[in-house]
Design an enzyme around this catalytic site. Structure first.
Site, PDB file in Angstrom:
ATOM      1  N   SER A   1      -6.862  -4.711   5.999  1.00 25.25           N
ATOM      2  CA  SER A   1      -5.784  -4.541   5.249  1.00 25.25           C
ATOM      3  C   SER A   1      -5.002  -5.905   4.705  1.00 25.25           C
ATOM      4  CB  SER A   1      -4.651  -3.335   5.888  1.00 25.25           C
ATOM      5  OG  SER A   1      -5.272  -2.167   5.856  1.00 25.25           O
TER       6      SER A   1
ATOM      7  N   ASN B   1     -12.353   1.685   0.758  1.00 25.74           N
ATOM      8  CA  ASN B   1     -11.370   2.479   0.372  1.00 25.74           C
ATOM      9  C   ASN B   1     -11.751   3.916   0.692  1.00 25.74           C
ATOM     10  OD1 ASN B   1     -12.505   3.358  -2.241  1.00 25.74           O
ATOM     11  ND2 ASN B   1     -12.510   1.281  -2.621  1.00 25.74           N
TER      12      ASN B   1
ATOM     13  N   ASP C   1     -18.040 -15.698   6.641  1.00 24.50           N
ATOM     14  CA  ASP C   1     -18.385 -14.556   5.893  1.00 24.50           C
ATOM     15  C   ASP C   1     -19.050 -13.421   6.743  1.00 24.50           C
ATOM     16  OD1 ASP C   1     -20.960 -14.049   3.345  1.00 24.50           O
ATOM     17  OD2 ASP C   1     -19.628 -12.704   4.135  1.00 24.50           O
ATOM     18  N   ILE C   2     -18.400 -12.277   6.834  1.00 27.81           N
ATOM     19  CA  ILE C   2     -18.871 -11.077   7.698  1.00 27.81           C
ATOM     20  C   ILE C   2     -20.150 -10.679   7.504  1.00 27.81           C
ATOM     21  CG2 ILE C   2     -17.769  -9.308   6.592  1.00 27.81           C
ATOM     22  CD1 ILE C   2     -17.003  -8.172   9.314  1.00 27.81           C
TER      23      ILE C   2
ATOM     24  N   GLY D   1     -13.238  -7.896  -2.359  1.00 25.08           N
ATOM     25  CA  GLY D   1     -13.201  -8.214  -1.087  1.00 25.08           C
ATOM     26  C   GLY D   1     -14.395  -8.204   0.060  1.00 25.08           C
ATOM     27  N   VAL D   2     -13.999  -7.628   1.179  1.00 17.99           N
ATOM     28  CA  VAL D   2     -15.013  -7.440   2.197  1.00 17.99           C
ATOM     29  C   VAL D   2     -15.879  -6.433   1.633  1.00 17.99           C
ATOM     30  CG1 VAL D   2     -15.572  -6.452   4.483  1.00 17.99           C
ATOM     31  CG2 VAL D   2     -13.688  -8.178   4.111  1.00 17.99           C
ATOM     32  N   ASP D   3     -15.386  -5.388   0.865  1.00 15.11           N
ATOM     33  CA  ASP D   3     -16.372  -4.208   0.541  1.00 15.11           C
ATOM     34  C   ASP D   3     -17.256  -4.608  -0.458  1.00 15.11           C
ATOM     35  OD1 ASP D   3     -15.085  -0.856  -0.800  1.00 15.11           O
ATOM     36  OD2 ASP D   3     -16.810  -1.630   0.337  1.00 15.11           O
TER      37      ASP D   3
HETATM   38  N1  APR Z   1     -15.983 -11.784   5.134  1.00 11.58           N
HETATM   39  C1  APR Z   1     -14.917 -11.607   5.962  1.00 11.58           C
HETATM   40  N2  APR Z   1     -13.773 -11.566   5.514  1.00 11.58           N
HETATM   41  C2  APR Z   1     -13.522 -11.401   4.322  1.00 11.58           C
HETATM   42  C3  APR Z   1     -14.642 -11.332   3.285  1.00 11.58           C
HETATM   43  C4  APR Z   1     -15.904 -11.657   3.632  1.00 11.58           C
HETATM   44  N3  APR Z   1     -16.787 -11.860   3.016  1.00 11.58           N
HETATM   45  N4  APR Z   1     -14.211 -11.334   2.109  1.00 11.58           N
HETATM   46  C5  APR Z   1     -12.885 -11.145   2.262  1.00 11.58           C
HETATM   47  N5  APR Z   1     -12.266 -11.166   3.382  1.00 11.58           N
HETATM   48  C6  APR Z   1     -11.191 -10.918   4.134  1.00 11.58           C
HETATM   49  C7  APR Z   1     -10.208 -11.071   2.811  1.00 11.58           C
HETATM   50  O1  APR Z   1      -9.841 -12.540   3.124  1.00 11.58           O
HETATM   51  C8  APR Z   1      -8.911 -10.287   4.051  1.00 11.58           C
HETATM   52  O2  APR Z   1      -8.287 -11.237   4.820  1.00 11.58           O
HETATM   53  O3  APR Z   1     -10.868  -9.595   4.431  1.00 11.58           O
HETATM   54  C9  APR Z   1      -9.675  -9.500   4.501  1.00 11.58           C
HETATM   55  C10 APR Z   1      -9.353  -7.961   4.045  1.00 11.58           C
HETATM   56  O4  APR Z   1      -9.184  -8.097   2.597  1.00 11.58           O
HETATM   57  P1  APR Z   1      -9.844  -6.861   1.576  1.00 11.58           P
HETATM   58  O5  APR Z   1     -11.258  -7.319   1.489  1.00 11.58           O
HETATM   59  O6  APR Z   1      -9.016  -7.114   0.437  1.00 11.58           O
HETATM   60  O7  APR Z   1      -9.658  -5.653   2.046  1.00 11.58           O
HETATM   61  P2  APR Z   1      -8.410  -4.824   2.272  1.00 11.58           P
HETATM   62  O8  APR Z   1      -7.001  -5.552   2.145  1.00 11.58           O
HETATM   63  O9  APR Z   1      -8.238  -3.901   3.493  1.00 11.58           O
HETATM   64  O10 APR Z   1      -8.044  -3.901   1.053  1.00 11.58           O
HETATM   65  C11 APR Z   1      -9.093  -2.803   0.749  1.00 11.58           C
HETATM   66  O11 APR Z   1      -9.876  -3.560  -1.137  1.00 11.58           O
HETATM   67  O12 APR Z   1     -11.882  -4.490  -1.502  1.00 11.58           O
HETATM   68  C12 APR Z   1     -11.152  -3.509  -1.880  1.00 11.58           C
HETATM   69  O13 APR Z   1     -12.459  -1.684  -1.633  1.00 11.58           O
HETATM   70  C13 APR Z   1     -11.565  -2.231  -1.164  1.00 11.58           C
HETATM   71  O14 APR Z   1      -9.818  -0.852  -2.019  1.00 11.58           O
HETATM   72  C14 APR Z   1     -10.468  -1.511  -1.105  1.00 11.58           C
HETATM   73  C15 APR Z   1      -9.257  -2.619  -0.630  1.00 11.58           C
END
Ligand code: APR
Length: 179
Positions: A122, A24, A10-11, A32-34
């Site tokens: 992404s 975004n 977990d980042i 997700g990460v956001d």
């Molecule tokens: N720590 C590390 N990696 C994570 C975590 C975490 N806590 N949570 C999710 N991930 C991974 C996901 O499994 C994926 O491999 O991060 C990668 C990116 O996934 P997303 O978070 O969905 O990001 P992205 O694909 O860039 O889409 C961005 O998603 O959350 C929304 O607001 C954000 O609209 C934007 C879109």
């Protein structure tokens, strides 16, 4: 060339100077990460993002660009928010994904960050295939001339970890032959 490390986890708990958020354009949070960064970092991160929207990016942060805020309650000192491209099977957007990495490293250099952690930008909601994203991300950072000493990729899923490991190994073998 900066050291590149891969870890699975977990980042939001990683102790580096700057963690990169897969945001975004609105900078107002998401899943997700956001979602994890805003949830674990607390409201001060969103407050700073809202100020950045008001003062610098009223139309939203363009894809491929990066901005920094403090990290709130996270162990990191800063969050670098960047907007990855939504994957397209018909249009090559790899330059935008590369830009997320070069721009985040430029912001990290401006901040004087010595270490940075990237997620797999992404590859979640934005649908970028892991293999292609890993190649762009790792090629871009290994070719960068950043002052950051340690570049970490924090992979949430085991498959992402495996893909990034295989990709980094291939890149380093090629570089080992050519450098
Ligand atoms: N720590 C590390 N990696 C994570 C975590 C975490 N806590 N949570 C999710 N991930 C991974 C996901 O499994 C994926 O491999 O991060 C990668 C990116 O996934 P997303 O978070 O969905 O990001 P992205 O694909 O860039 O889409 C961005 O998603 O959350 C929304 O607001 C954000 O609209 C934007 C879109």
């Amino acid at each position: 060339m900066p050291r590149v490390d891969l870890i699975q986890g977990d980042i939001t708990v990683v102790e580096v100077d700057a963690v990169v958020n897969a945001a975004n354009s609105s900078l107002l949070g998401g899943g997700g990460v956001d979602g994890a960064i805003h949830r674990n970092g607390g409201p001060s991160i969103l407050e700073e993002c809202q100020r950045i929207r008001r003062e610098q990016h009223s139309e939203g942060l363009p894809t491929g660009r990066a901005v920094a805020t403090t990290a709130g309650k996270l162990p990191a000192r800063w969050v670098i928010h960047t907007v990855g491209p939504v994957y397209s099977a018909t249009e090559d957007r790899s330059h935008l994904l590369a830009s997320c990495h070069t721009e985040s490293l430029r912001v990290a250099d401006d901040l004087g960050a010595g270490s940075i952690a990237f997620p797999a930008i992404s590859t979640g909601i934005y649908g970028y295939p892991l293999e292609a994203a890993a190649d762009v991300a790792l090629s871009t950072v290994t070719d960068s001339n950043t002052d950051v000493d340690l570049i970490m990729f924090v992979l949430f899923e085991e498959r992402a970890m495996r893909v990034f490991e295989a990709t980094l190994g291939r890149i380093q073998r090629v570089k080992g032959r050519t450098s």
